[in-house]
Design a protein around this motif. Structure first.
Motif, PDB file in Angstrom:
ATOM      1  N   ALA A 212     -54.402  -1.337 -19.221  1.00  0.00           N
ATOM      2  CA  ALA A 212     -54.787  -1.597 -17.916  1.00  0.00           C
ATOM      3  C   ALA A 212     -56.175  -0.962 -17.426  1.00  0.00           C
ATOM      4  O   ALA A 212     -56.941  -1.582 -16.916  1.00  0.00           O
ATOM      5  CB  ALA A 212     -53.644  -1.107 -16.770  1.00  0.00           C
ATOM      6  N   TYR A 213     -56.395   0.182 -17.874  1.00  0.00           N
ATOM      7  CA  TYR A 213     -57.452   1.010 -17.612  1.00  0.00           C
ATOM      8  C   TYR A 213     -58.663   0.374 -18.201  1.00  0.00           C
ATOM      9  O   TYR A 213     -59.711   0.388 -17.829  1.00  0.00           O
ATOM     10  CB  TYR A 213     -57.254   2.485 -17.421  1.00  0.00           C
ATOM     11  CG  TYR A 213     -56.615   2.996 -16.353  1.00  0.00           C
ATOM     12  CD1 TYR A 213     -57.429   3.396 -15.359  1.00  0.00           C
ATOM     13  CD2 TYR A 213     -55.336   3.378 -16.467  1.00  0.00           C
ATOM     14  CE1 TYR A 213     -56.908   3.995 -14.036  1.00  0.00           C
ATOM     15  CE2 TYR A 213     -54.829   4.213 -15.252  1.00  0.00           C
ATOM     16  CZ  TYR A 213     -55.510   4.353 -14.047  1.00  0.00           C
ATOM     17  OH  TYR A 213     -54.740   4.762 -13.003  1.00  0.00           O
ATOM     18  N   SER A 214     -58.288   0.053 -19.546  1.00  0.00           N
ATOM     19  CA  SER A 214     -59.404  -0.514 -20.602  1.00  0.00           C
ATOM     20  C   SER A 214     -59.760  -2.064 -20.009  1.00  0.00           C
ATOM     21  O   SER A 214     -61.146  -2.222 -19.615  1.00  0.00           O
ATOM     22  CB  SER A 214     -58.949  -0.972 -21.874  1.00  0.00           C
ATOM     23  OG  SER A 214     -58.397   0.241 -22.457  1.00  0.00           O
TER      24      SER A 214
ATOM     25  N   VAL B 204     -63.536  -3.224 -19.070  1.00  0.00           N
ATOM     26  CA  VAL B 204     -64.000  -4.597 -19.298  1.00  0.00           C
ATOM     27  C   VAL B 204     -64.621  -5.583 -18.232  1.00  0.00           C
ATOM     28  O   VAL B 204     -65.272  -5.938 -18.263  1.00  0.00           O
ATOM     29  CB  VAL B 204     -63.152  -5.159 -20.183  1.00  0.00           C
ATOM     30  CG1 VAL B 204     -63.334  -6.861 -20.703  1.00  0.00           C
ATOM     31  CG2 VAL B 204     -62.773  -4.443 -21.548  1.00  0.00           C
ATOM     32  N   HIS B 205     -63.661  -5.456 -17.173  1.00  0.00           N
ATOM     33  CA  HIS B 205     -63.817  -6.337 -16.017  1.00  0.00           C
ATOM     34  C   HIS B 205     -65.159  -5.864 -15.295  1.00  0.00           C
ATOM     35  O   HIS B 205     -66.091  -6.598 -14.850  1.00  0.00           O
ATOM     36  CB  HIS B 205     -62.880  -6.241 -14.963  1.00  0.00           C
ATOM     37  CG  HIS B 205     -61.914  -7.469 -15.178  1.00  0.00           C
ATOM     38  ND1 HIS B 205     -62.068  -8.653 -15.014  1.00  0.00           N
ATOM     39  CD2 HIS B 205     -60.645  -7.327 -15.596  1.00  0.00           C
ATOM     40  CE1 HIS B 205     -60.893  -9.310 -15.623  1.00  0.00           C
ATOM     41  NE2 HIS B 205     -59.877  -8.576 -15.761  1.00  0.00           N
ATOM     42  N   ILE B 206     -65.333  -4.631 -14.917  1.00  0.00           N
ATOM     43  CA  ILE B 206     -66.477  -4.097 -14.229  1.00  0.00           C
ATOM     44  C   ILE B 206     -68.034  -4.303 -15.020  1.00  0.00           C
ATOM     45  O   ILE B 206     -68.669  -4.669 -14.869  1.00  0.00           O
ATOM     46  CB  ILE B 206     -66.516  -2.407 -14.342  1.00  0.00           C
ATOM     47  CG1 ILE B 206     -65.472  -2.002 -13.244  1.00  0.00           C
ATOM     48  CG2 ILE B 206     -67.475  -1.847 -13.851  1.00  0.00           C
ATOM     49  CD1 ILE B 206     -64.909  -0.643 -13.099  1.00  0.00           C
ATOM     50  N   SER B 207     -67.638  -4.208 -16.626  1.00  0.00           N
ATOM     51  CA  SER B 207     -68.934  -4.525 -17.361  1.00  0.00           C
ATOM     52  C   SER B 207     -69.071  -5.974 -17.126  1.00  0.00           C
ATOM     53  O   SER B 207     -70.466  -6.391 -17.082  1.00  0.00           O
ATOM     54  CB  SER B 207     -68.401  -4.142 -18.902  1.00  0.00           C
ATOM     55  OG  SER B 207     -69.397  -5.004 -19.692  1.00  0.00           O
ATOM     56  N   ARG B 208     -68.007  -6.942 -17.356  1.00  0.00           N
ATOM     57  CA  ARG B 208     -68.461  -8.109 -17.175  1.00  0.00           C
ATOM     58  C   ARG B 208     -68.938  -8.591 -15.683  1.00  0.00           C
ATOM     59  O   ARG B 208     -69.735  -9.465 -15.782  1.00  0.00           O
ATOM     60  CB  ARG B 208     -66.794  -8.883 -17.396  1.00  0.00           C
ATOM     61  CG  ARG B 208     -66.900 -10.344 -17.436  1.00  0.00           C
ATOM     62  CD  ARG B 208     -65.410 -10.819 -17.777  1.00  0.00           C
ATOM     63  NE  ARG B 208     -65.315 -12.338 -17.574  1.00  0.00           N
ATOM     64  CZ  ARG B 208     -64.687 -12.734 -16.741  1.00  0.00           C
ATOM     65  NH1 ARG B 208     -64.113 -11.897 -15.725  1.00  0.00           N
ATOM     66  NH2 ARG B 208     -64.295 -14.087 -16.449  1.00  0.00           N
TER      67      ARG B 208
ATOM     68  N   VAL C 269     -46.861  -3.725 -14.008  1.00  0.00           N
ATOM     69  CA  VAL C 269     -47.019  -4.801 -12.792  1.00  0.00           C
ATOM     70  C   VAL C 269     -48.562  -5.265 -12.783  1.00  0.00           C
ATOM     71  O   VAL C 269     -48.811  -6.459 -12.603  1.00  0.00           O
ATOM     72  CB  VAL C 269     -46.684  -4.184 -11.803  1.00  0.00           C
ATOM     73  CG1 VAL C 269     -46.764  -5.316 -10.651  1.00  0.00           C
ATOM     74  CG2 VAL C 269     -45.061  -3.808 -11.843  1.00  0.00           C
ATOM     75  N   THR C 270     -49.429  -4.476 -12.983  1.00  0.00           N
ATOM     76  CA  THR C 270     -50.906  -4.682 -12.851  1.00  0.00           C
ATOM     77  C   THR C 270     -51.485  -5.400 -14.179  1.00  0.00           C
ATOM     78  O   THR C 270     -52.543  -6.465 -13.522  1.00  0.00           O
ATOM     79  CB  THR C 270     -51.776  -3.584 -12.705  1.00  0.00           C
ATOM     80  OG1 THR C 270     -50.878  -2.846 -11.717  1.00  0.00           O
ATOM     81  CG2 THR C 270     -53.124  -3.978 -11.999  1.00  0.00           C
TER      82      THR C 270
ATOM     83  N   LEU D  77     -55.329  -9.624 -16.403  1.00  0.00           N
ATOM     84  CA  LEU D  77     -55.430 -10.873 -17.653  1.00  0.00           C
ATOM     85  C   LEU D  77     -55.787 -11.945 -16.918  1.00  0.00           C
ATOM     86  O   LEU D  77     -56.799 -12.438 -17.313  1.00  0.00           O
ATOM     87  CB  LEU D  77     -54.155 -10.727 -18.356  1.00  0.00           C
ATOM     88  CG  LEU D  77     -54.017  -9.518 -19.348  1.00  0.00           C
ATOM     89  CD1 LEU D  77     -52.696  -9.698 -20.002  1.00  0.00           C
ATOM     90  CD2 LEU D  77     -54.984  -9.471 -20.634  1.00  0.00           C
ATOM     91  N   ALA D  78     -55.099 -12.285 -15.651  1.00  0.00           N
ATOM     92  CA  ALA D  78     -55.497 -13.560 -15.034  1.00  0.00           C
ATOM     93  C   ALA D  78     -56.823 -13.522 -14.504  1.00  0.00           C
ATOM     94  O   ALA D  78     -57.266 -14.565 -14.416  1.00  0.00           O
ATOM     95  CB  ALA D  78     -54.328 -13.805 -13.940  1.00  0.00           C
TER      96      ALA D  78
END
Ligand SMILES: [Zn+2]
Ligand SMILES: [Zn+2]
Length: 244
Positions: free
Chosen positions: A15-17, A21-25, A103-104, A109-110
């Motif tokens: 989850a933290y990874s 990844v999202h922040i980088s993206r 849960v997160t 992922l979505a």
């Protein structure tokens, strides 16, 4: 037990990874540094707090520890926490944070399916922010039970960035029916003012006939001689029977 811990540890790590990844993206898509970033972060924090309250209220109010699938795994810890609030101080980092991570994870992922253009980048930023601030919710909850939390944590509590001990202690008063929000507690006052959860309960009871908190593990008799109702007591292990 070991397998459960390994799954929880994997989910916390994943989850933290994924947040990273999202922040980088989002950064690569130039979707972070905009004038509306503080507004999105504030809205995500409020939404995360509200979500924590709704999940907490659901787990506290409906079903029992015998409810299939979710009862023993998810509802029981909430009920035990009411009769023995200090149990949360004995939980380790992985056990404490693993369930929120589970849960997160699907939400994170979505979020990859959201195109980072136009309104999509705003929606993705909001969802990732909401997930990021929501992930440590149970950690924040544990800190709110600590008589002497770490200094930086105490500062965050004093400034209202995370749930304070004073705010949360009101939840630990029978019938455990207020201040459900435990990410930062920002929504508690407003939800109490509009009687949000009682109204929701009224609607659900009207629609289904279910009674909220019908299976609460309760202490009865006097405070000097607390005990659990017999049918519930039989299912607790020795450490859980300790009344704090
Ligand atoms: Zn509760
Ligand atoms: Zn608590």
């Amino acid at each position: 037990m070991l397998l459960t811990r390994l799954i929880q540890a994997g989910c916390v790590l994943a989850a933290y990874s994924l947040v990273g990844v999202h922040i980088s993206r989002l950064g690569e898509a130039s979707a972070i540094l905009h004038w509306y970033l503080p507004l999105v972060l504030a809205a995500a924090w409020v939404a995360s707090d509200l979500a924590s309250g709704i999940v907490h209220w659901t787990a506290d109010s409906w079903g029992s520890q015998q409810t299939p699938i979710v009862g023993p795994r998810f509802l029981r810890p909430f009920r035990v926490h009411h009769i023995n609030p200090e149990d949360i101080l004995r939980r380790g980092f992985v056990g404490l944070n693993g369930d929120v991570a589970i849960v997160t994870l699907p939400i994170l992922l979505a979020a990859f399916a959201i195109p980072l253009t136009g309104f999509g980048s705003l929606a993705a930023l909001f969802i990732v922010s909401m997930s990021a601030v929501g992930l440590p919710t149970n950690q924040v909850h544990q800190w709110a039970h600590m008589p002497q939390p770490p200094k930086f944590v105490a500062w965050l509590q004093r400034k209202g960035f995370i749930l304070s001990r004073e705010e949360h202690v009101e939840h630990h008063t029978s019938p455990y029916a207020m201040n459900y929000c435990i990410t930062n507690g920002w929504c508690n006052r407003a939800l109490t003012k509009i009687d949000f959860f009682r109204r929701m309960e009224w609607i659900i009871t009207r629609l289904t006939g279910a009674v909220p908190r019908a299976h609460e593990l309760v202490m009865t008799l006097s405070e000097a001689e607390p005990r659990l109702v017999p049918e519930d007591l039989s299912s607790l292990d020795a450490s859980e029977r300790m009344i704090a």
